[in-house]
Every structure is written in C-alpha cells, then in structure tokens.
Design a protein around this motif. Structure first.
Motif, PDB file in Angstrom:
ATOM      1  N   ASP A 146      -1.160  54.481 -31.569  1.00  0.00           N
ATOM      2  CA  ASP A 146      -1.315  53.543 -30.459  1.00  0.00           C
ATOM      3  C   ASP A 146       0.001  52.797 -30.294  1.00  0.00           C
ATOM      4  O   ASP A 146       0.434  52.088 -31.207  1.00  0.00           O
TER       5      ASP A 146
ATOM      6  N   GLU B  70      -1.400  51.387 -35.320  1.00  0.00           N
ATOM      7  CA  GLU B  70      -0.086  50.869 -34.937  1.00  0.00           C
ATOM      8  C   GLU B  70       0.986  51.149 -35.977  1.00  0.00           C
ATOM      9  O   GLU B  70       2.079  50.576 -35.919  1.00  0.00           O
TER      10      GLU B  70
ATOM     11  N   ASN C  22      -3.159  46.460 -24.029  1.00  0.00           N
ATOM     12  CA  ASN C  22      -1.688  46.432 -24.033  1.00  0.00           C
ATOM     13  C   ASN C  22      -1.082  47.584 -24.826  1.00  0.00           C
ATOM     14  O   ASN C  22       0.101  47.572 -25.139  1.00  0.00           O
ATOM     15  N   ARG C  23      -1.904  48.585 -25.141  1.00  0.00           N
ATOM     16  CA  ARG C  23      -1.407  49.742 -25.880  1.00  0.00           C
ATOM     17  C   ARG C  23      -1.935  51.026 -25.250  1.00  0.00           C
ATOM     18  O   ARG C  23      -2.902  51.007 -24.483  1.00  0.00           O
TER      19      ARG C  23
ATOM     20  N   PRO D  97       2.746  50.244 -28.018  1.00  0.00           N
ATOM     21  CA  PRO D  97       2.699  49.127 -27.078  1.00  0.00           C
ATOM     22  C   PRO D  97       3.227  49.511 -25.703  1.00  0.00           C
ATOM     23  O   PRO D  97       4.171  50.297 -25.578  1.00  0.00           O
TER      24      PRO D  97
END
Length: 289
Positions: free
Chosen positions: A111, A148, A82-83, A113
């Motif tokens: 990274d 993230e 999902n990234r 989303p």
C-alpha cells in the motif's frame, strides 16, 4: 522457476565497481561506528519504527521495482483513502536480512501513499526497501510485515536498518521486556538519600534491572543492568540504541502496584516516583517520542 540468487547479507551489490567501492566503504564505517557515514541521507523512518519492522521481518531486501499493477475492488477494500494497493515485482539488489539464498525476483502486495492530488507514484524502476516474511511454498513471493512496509530506498535508512539487524542478531542483544517484577526503595543514612531497584521480566528470562540513586544536593541518576550485578556508573542507555528501544517500548508507563505490594507505603511511593523518573527520561517509544 527462476534460479536462486545467492546474496551476501552484508555486502553484495549489483552496482558498478565504483558504486560498490563506495558501498563497501560506507558499510565499513557503519560496522565500525554503528552509524551512517557523513554522506548518508537522514533516515525517513524513526529508530523505533525501524526496530519494530526489523523484529517482525524474516526477510529484508533492497530491490528495484520491475513492474507494479494497481489492485482495485474488493481486494483493496481495506486500503486507506490516502493510499493505493499495488502488486509489485522487484529485482533484488541486496539482501539485508534473511536466509543465504533468495529468488532474484520477488513479488508482494504494498500500500503506497498518494500525492496531494490523489495520484499514485510511478513505481516502475523505483529502488525500495521491503520488510517481509517468506511465503510457504512460494520462493518468489513475500508478505510485507505491514501493508506500508515498502519504503523508498535511502542511504540513511539502509545504514540504520543494517545497524539494527546487526544489533538484533548479536549474541549479547538485550532481551525484550515483558513486564515488571519487584521494586523496592532503600533509604540512605542522610535525609533525601536512597536507592530504588526495579527488577524487570524478560522474554528470555535473562535478568535486567533498573537502579535509581538519590543523593542530597545532586540530581537523581539512574542506570540499567543486564545481569546480576548493577553498576551504578553504567548510566542510562543512549537514545536510539536497541537497549533504549527495549526499555522505552517495553516498560509499562506506570509502575504496577503489584511490584511494590510488600513495601511500606512511604518506600513504595518513592519507588513509584523513581520508576516514573526513568520512564520520563527514556521518552516515548516511536516517532512521537
């Protein structure tokens, strides 16, 4: 090589004069009250998540992305589905934490989303906050503390991050909790009366202790002391403060048996109950607290 850009930690901005005036006013309000102004948006990061990232970071920047190239293949093999991984270059708007000088343009891997359709966001010209560490011999590169740790800029997040940075760097900042030392319970003269004291271990060696008071006909109360003297009137720390974070995220969930090894069983049981009362009152560390 790009010339070094000197940035003031608290107040430098490359915005217009009107925007700068608003930013300065907001910074003053945050400095005085330790919270965002009423016009600030709600932070997207939870308080504990913010503290965790600030503590890991040697450099935190407010920046505008100039270019972003998606990384695929083996270099993105560990990225969650999902990234998507990007190499980002961004122009620094302001330095939130770090040395007094930083390159005006920085690059890093992030990274980000994907949306519900699996599409990556348009990163170019996006204003972001990046939590990172410097890279040896590369003044124009940083490494995010986690993949993230690039977030979209938000006035509430910026205010909260600046407050946490200020609290973490304060000379009287509460130390990190590394464990529990001794705990004991002393019964009072009346049935149901007593006090439990728990001595904590810290990374700095500075004393921190917990006090739990039992009084007949009253609810249990507790307080924390940063020093040798326990003031029962001090009470527990407010939630979403650095002292709350140190306790909620540093204390073990249950009292170690070694802490009450020398206590009588009945007193050890009361001390264990009182410790559990404190942990429950603090709540869990992180966004699920």
């Amino acid at each position: 090589m790009n010339p070094t850009l000197l940035l003031a930690v608290a107040s430098l901005s490359l915005a217009t004069p009107a925007t700068s005036a608003f930013a300065a006013q907001n910074a003053r309000i945050v400095a005085e009250n330790g919270q965002a102004s009423p016009t600030a948006a709600a932070p997207t990061l939870g308080y504990a998540d913010t503290v965790g990232r600030v503590l890991q970071s040697t450099l935190i920047v407010d920046a505008t992305i100039r270019s972003a190239v998606r990384i695929k293949g083996a270099e993105a093999a560990t990225v969650p589905t999902n990234r998507a991984r990007f190499y980002v270059e961004a122009d620094v708007v302001a330095l939130i934490r770090g040395p007094s000088a930083v390159a005006p343009r920085l690059g890093w891997l992030a990274d980000v989303p994907l949306d519900a359709r699996g599409k990556a966001p348009k990163l170019q010209k996006m204003r972001v906050i990046a939590f990172g560490r410097t890279v040896a011999n590369r003044a124009d590169q940083i490494q995010l503390v986690t993949p993230e740790s690039q977030i979209a800029w938000n006035s509430g997040d910026e205010a909260q991050i600046r407050r946490v940075v200020r609290d973490v760097l304060a000379p009287d900042a509460p130390p990190a909790i590394t464990g529990v030392g001794n705990a004991f319970h002393v019964p009072g003269t009346l049935p149901g009366e007593g006090e439990t004291q728990v001595f904590l271990q810290t990374a700095s060696g500075d004393p921190v202790s917990l006090l739990v008071l039992r009084r007949p006909g009253e609810q249990r109360r507790w307080a924390v002391a940063l020093g040798e003297i326990v003031d029962e009137a001090a009470g527990p720390p407010p939630r979403d403060t650095l002292l709350w974070y140190r306790l909620a995220c540093g204390l073990p969930r249950t009292l170690p048996a070694s802490a009450v090894a020398n206590e009588e069983p009945a007193r050890a049981a009361l001390a264990t109950e009182d410790y559990a009362f404190v942990v429950s009152a603090l709540g869990r560390c992180g966004s699920g607290a």
